[in-house]
Design an enzyme around this catalytic site. Structure first.
Site, PDB file in Angstrom:
ATOM      1  N   CYS A  99     -35.205  11.431 -16.035  1.00 17.03           N
ATOM      2  CA  CYS A  99     -35.434  10.151 -15.360  1.00 17.03           C
ATOM      3  C   CYS A  99     -34.566  10.049 -14.105  1.00 17.03           C
ATOM      4  O   CYS A  99     -33.528  10.692 -14.021  1.00 17.03           O
ATOM      5  CB  CYS A  99     -35.114   8.989 -16.290  1.00 17.03           C
ATOM      6  SG  CYS A  99     -36.245   8.897 -17.682  1.00 17.03           S
ATOM      7  N   CYS A 103     -31.419   4.371 -18.340  1.00 15.76           N
ATOM      8  CA  CYS A 103     -31.234   2.995 -18.776  1.00 15.76           C
ATOM      9  C   CYS A 103     -30.400   3.020 -20.050  1.00 15.76           C
ATOM     10  O   CYS A 103     -30.684   3.794 -20.968  1.00 15.76           O
ATOM     11  CB  CYS A 103     -32.600   2.359 -19.048  1.00 15.76           C
ATOM     12  SG  CYS A 103     -33.725   2.567 -17.648  1.00 15.76           S
ATOM     13  N   CYS A 106     -32.366   2.637 -23.299  1.00 15.03           N
ATOM     14  CA  CYS A 106     -33.597   3.436 -23.402  1.00 15.03           C
ATOM     15  C   CYS A 106     -34.019   3.691 -24.844  1.00 15.03           C
ATOM     16  O   CYS A 106     -33.231   4.121 -25.668  1.00 15.03           O
ATOM     17  CB  CYS A 106     -33.392   4.780 -22.707  1.00 15.03           C
ATOM     18  SG  CYS A 106     -34.810   5.866 -22.886  1.00 15.03           S
ATOM     19  N   ARG A 108     -35.960   6.036 -25.748  1.00 15.88           N
ATOM     20  CA  ARG A 108     -36.031   7.485 -25.991  1.00 15.88           C
ATOM     21  C   ARG A 108     -34.711   8.158 -25.637  1.00 15.88           C
ATOM     22  O   ARG A 108     -34.674   9.328 -25.268  1.00 15.88           O
ATOM     23  CB  ARG A 108     -37.181   8.115 -25.187  1.00 15.88           C
ATOM     24  CG  ARG A 108     -38.554   7.638 -25.616  1.00 15.88           C
ATOM     25  CD  ARG A 108     -39.676   8.623 -25.253  1.00 15.88           C
ATOM     26  NE  ARG A 108     -40.938   8.112 -25.751  1.00 15.88           N
ATOM     27  CZ  ARG A 108     -41.905   7.596 -24.964  1.00 15.88           C
ATOM     28  NH1 ARG A 108     -41.770   7.583 -23.656  1.00 15.88           N
ATOM     29  NH2 ARG A 108     -43.012   7.137 -25.501  1.00 15.88           N
ATOM     30  N   ASP A 304     -42.819  -2.999 -30.621  1.00 18.73           N
ATOM     31  CA  ASP A 304     -43.278  -1.711 -31.136  1.00 18.73           C
ATOM     32  C   ASP A 304     -42.665  -1.586 -32.526  1.00 18.73           C
ATOM     33  O   ASP A 304     -41.439  -1.473 -32.662  1.00 18.73           O
ATOM     34  CB  ASP A 304     -42.820  -0.582 -30.192  1.00 18.73           C
ATOM     35  CG  ASP A 304     -43.816   0.550 -30.176  1.00 18.73           C
ATOM     36  OD1 ASP A 304     -44.280   0.920 -31.276  1.00 18.73           O
ATOM     37  OD2 ASP A 304     -44.128   1.057 -29.085  1.00 18.73           O
ATOM     38  N   LYS A 311     -47.779  -1.108 -31.356  1.00 16.98           N
ATOM     39  CA  LYS A 311     -47.319  -2.282 -30.607  1.00 16.98           C
ATOM     40  C   LYS A 311     -48.171  -3.481 -30.977  1.00 16.98           C
ATOM     41  O   LYS A 311     -49.394  -3.376 -30.995  1.00 16.98           O
ATOM     42  CB  LYS A 311     -47.499  -2.039 -29.102  1.00 16.98           C
ATOM     43  CG  LYS A 311     -46.496  -1.116 -28.488  1.00 16.98           C
ATOM     44  CD  LYS A 311     -46.733  -1.053 -26.968  1.00 16.98           C
ATOM     45  CE  LYS A 311     -45.995   0.120 -26.382  1.00 16.98           C
ATOM     46  NZ  LYS A 311     -46.568   1.420 -26.809  1.00 16.98           N
TER      47      LYS A 311
HETATM   48  C1  LIG Z   1     -47.220   2.275 -25.969  1.00 17.13           C
HETATM   49  C2  LIG Z   1     -48.018   3.402 -26.421  1.00 17.13           C
HETATM   50  C3  LIG Z   1     -49.322   3.578 -25.974  1.00 17.13           C
HETATM   51  C4  LIG Z   1     -49.980   2.641 -24.981  1.00 17.13           C
HETATM   52  O1  LIG Z   1     -50.288   1.433 -25.573  1.00 17.13           O
HETATM   53  P1  LIG Z   1     -51.085   0.317 -24.729  1.00 17.13           P
HETATM   54  O2  LIG Z   1     -51.033  -0.864 -25.637  1.00 17.13           O
HETATM   55  O3  LIG Z   1     -52.448   0.852 -24.492  1.00 17.13           O
HETATM   56  O4  LIG Z   1     -50.334   0.129 -23.446  1.00 17.13           O
HETATM   57  C5  LIG Z   1     -50.052   4.633 -26.456  1.00 17.13           C
HETATM   58  N1  LIG Z   1     -49.526   5.489 -27.354  1.00 17.13           N
HETATM   59  C6  LIG Z   1     -48.272   5.349 -27.823  1.00 17.13           C
HETATM   60  C7  LIG Z   1     -47.766   6.325 -28.811  1.00 17.13           C
HETATM   61  C8  LIG Z   1     -47.469   4.317 -27.362  1.00 17.13           C
HETATM   62  O5  LIG Z   1     -46.218   4.203 -27.811  1.00 17.13           O
HETATM   63  S1  SF4 Z   2     -36.232   3.400 -20.330  1.00 20.96           S
HETATM   64 FE1  SF4 Z   2     -35.688   5.551 -20.794  1.00 20.96          FE
HETATM   65  S2  SF4 Z   2     -37.539   6.707 -20.257  1.00 20.96           S
HETATM   66 FE2  SF4 Z   2     -37.693   4.715 -19.207  1.00 20.96          FE
HETATM   67  S3  SF4 Z   2     -36.762   5.043 -17.179  1.00 20.96           S
HETATM   68 FE3  SF4 Z   2     -35.165   4.241 -18.512  1.00 20.96          FE
HETATM   69  S4  SF4 Z   2     -34.138   6.113 -19.253  1.00 20.96           S
HETATM   70 FE4  SF4 Z   2     -36.136   6.757 -18.497  1.00 20.96          FE
END
Ligand SMILES: *Cc1c(COP(=O)(O)O)cnc(C)c1O
Ligand code: SF4
Length: 348
Positions: A99, A103, A106, A108, A304, A311
């Site tokens: 990235c 963040c 984050c 991830r 999520d 989500k």
């Molecule tokens: C967030 C996400 C999406 C996209 O979801 P939308 O509701 O279409 O924006 C798709 N796949 C995964 C695994 C996600 O985490």
């Molecule tokens: S939230 Fe995580 S994946 Fe998204 S821009 Fe920030 S550091 Fe990168």
């Protein structure tokens, strides 16, 4: 120039007394602050909302029991490297896990910014084959990491490959680059996104101060190329957990032709408890905007569900059941109305 952990004290963004803390956080999680974001930070303000997002703090060293390394369950739905396939009609494609900034909240953070963070050519080819073999896939969401860190040449190759898969209708990019490193969104990057299929760009912005003149110009270069823009915001304590701040952010985005798409409840990522609000707080914030603020400025407030269950919208509903087939509906001012209206009532 991007600042890394060792640059933060010399740049005046961290007092020398906190250098050791930053070093310890940087051993666990990636650290980077882009020049544009560093320039927005007021080092004299200990509660600066930009610093809070990017400058490491000792609170990250504390893990809460409910936190998880993989808060939204990506691993459970990943059939092969670079692909997450949780919903039938769409997949995530993650060509790199780097990235332009890292963040501090984050979701991830256990996977981004680590070694081996780029999908090699063979793995990328297998990911494309997976998509090609599954006609139920309607949309590919190119995310990461941040796909706009790829060179325009590599980005164009991904777009070309996806554009040639007949059953795909939509190619969606998720990126923080237009906000945090807007200079990268130049002619070459914009040209790399050209496709026959619909290309959408979803940018990540959390505070109205991030919408700088340079970020607005980057967004306009994408819009002029015919690319619809949406945004995602993470609800963050001390950054944007305030109705006036959210209102300014969403109005600013809409004014730059970006439709606010999601307001994410902060995920249970390790060492991020200090950023999380309660769901009740999030609900009262979105309720405060509903009515007084243009409908264009209302993203969907989503959670999520931990474990990979998907989500879901978690905004409070204005409608509740009342008796046989009847409903009570709450208006933006708090008044409650039967629906259908009583006979002899308002419409009598
Ligand atoms: C967030 C996400 C999406 C996209 O979801 P939308 O509701 O279409 O924006 C798709 N796949 C995964 C695994 C996600 O985490
Ligand atoms: S939230 Fe995580 S994946 Fe998204 S821009 Fe920030 S550091 Fe990168």
């Amino acid at each position: 120039m991007t600042l890394h952990a060792a640059d933060l004290v010399p740049a005046g963004l961290v007092p020398p007394a906190r250098e050791e803390q930053v070093r310890r956080v940087a051993e666990k999680f990636a650290v980077a602050v882009s020049a544009e974001m560093a320039a927005l930070i007021d080092p004299a303000d200990p509660a600066d909302p930009i610093a809070a997002q990017f400058v490491p703090s000792a609170a990250e060293l504390e893990s809460a029991p409910e936190e998880r390394a993989d808060p939204i369950g990506d691993a459970r739905w990943s059939p092969l490297p670079g692909i997450v396939h949780r919903y039938p009609d769409r997949v995530l494609l993650k060509p790199l896990l780097l990235c332009p900034v890292y963040c501090r909240f984050c979701f991830r953070r256990e996977t981004v910014g680590k070694k081996g963070a780029v999908l090699g050519p063979a793995a990328l080819a297998r990911a494309f084959a997976y998509i090609r073999e599954r006609p139920q896939i309607w949309e590919v969401i190119v995310t990461g990491g941040d796909p706009f860190l790829l060179s325009p040449r590599r980005l164009a190759a991904i777009v070309r490959t996806l554009d040639a898969i007949p059953h795909l209708a939509v190619i969606r990019f998720h990126t923080r680059v237009p906000i945090v490193d807007p200079g990268r969104v130049g002619t070459a990057l914009v040209a790399a996104l050209a496709a026959e299929k619909a290309v959408y760009v979803v940018l990540h912005a959390n505070h109205p101060r991030e919408l700088t003149a340079a970020a607005r110009a980057a967004a306009q270069r994408l819009v002029r190329a015919g690319i619809p823009l949406l945004s995602q915001t993470v609800l963050l304590r001390g950054v944007n957990d305030d109705a006036a701040v959210l209102e300014a952010l969403f109005r600013g985005l809409v004014a730059m032709r970006v439709k606010p798409y999601y307001l994410h409840h902060a995920d249970l990522a390790p060492g991020t408890a200090h950023f999380r609000t309660g769901i009740a707080e999030g609900q009262s914030l979105v309720k405060a905007l509903r009515g007084p603020v243009s409908g264009l400025c209302q993203p969907t407030y989503v959670l999520d569900i931990p474990g990979g269950y998907g989500k879901v919208p978690i905004a409070p509903s204005a409608a509740r059941r009342a008796g046989e087939g009847g409903w009570l509906i709450e208006d933006p001012a708090g008044g409650v109305h039967p629906y259908p209206p009583d006979a002899g009532g308002e419409r009598g």
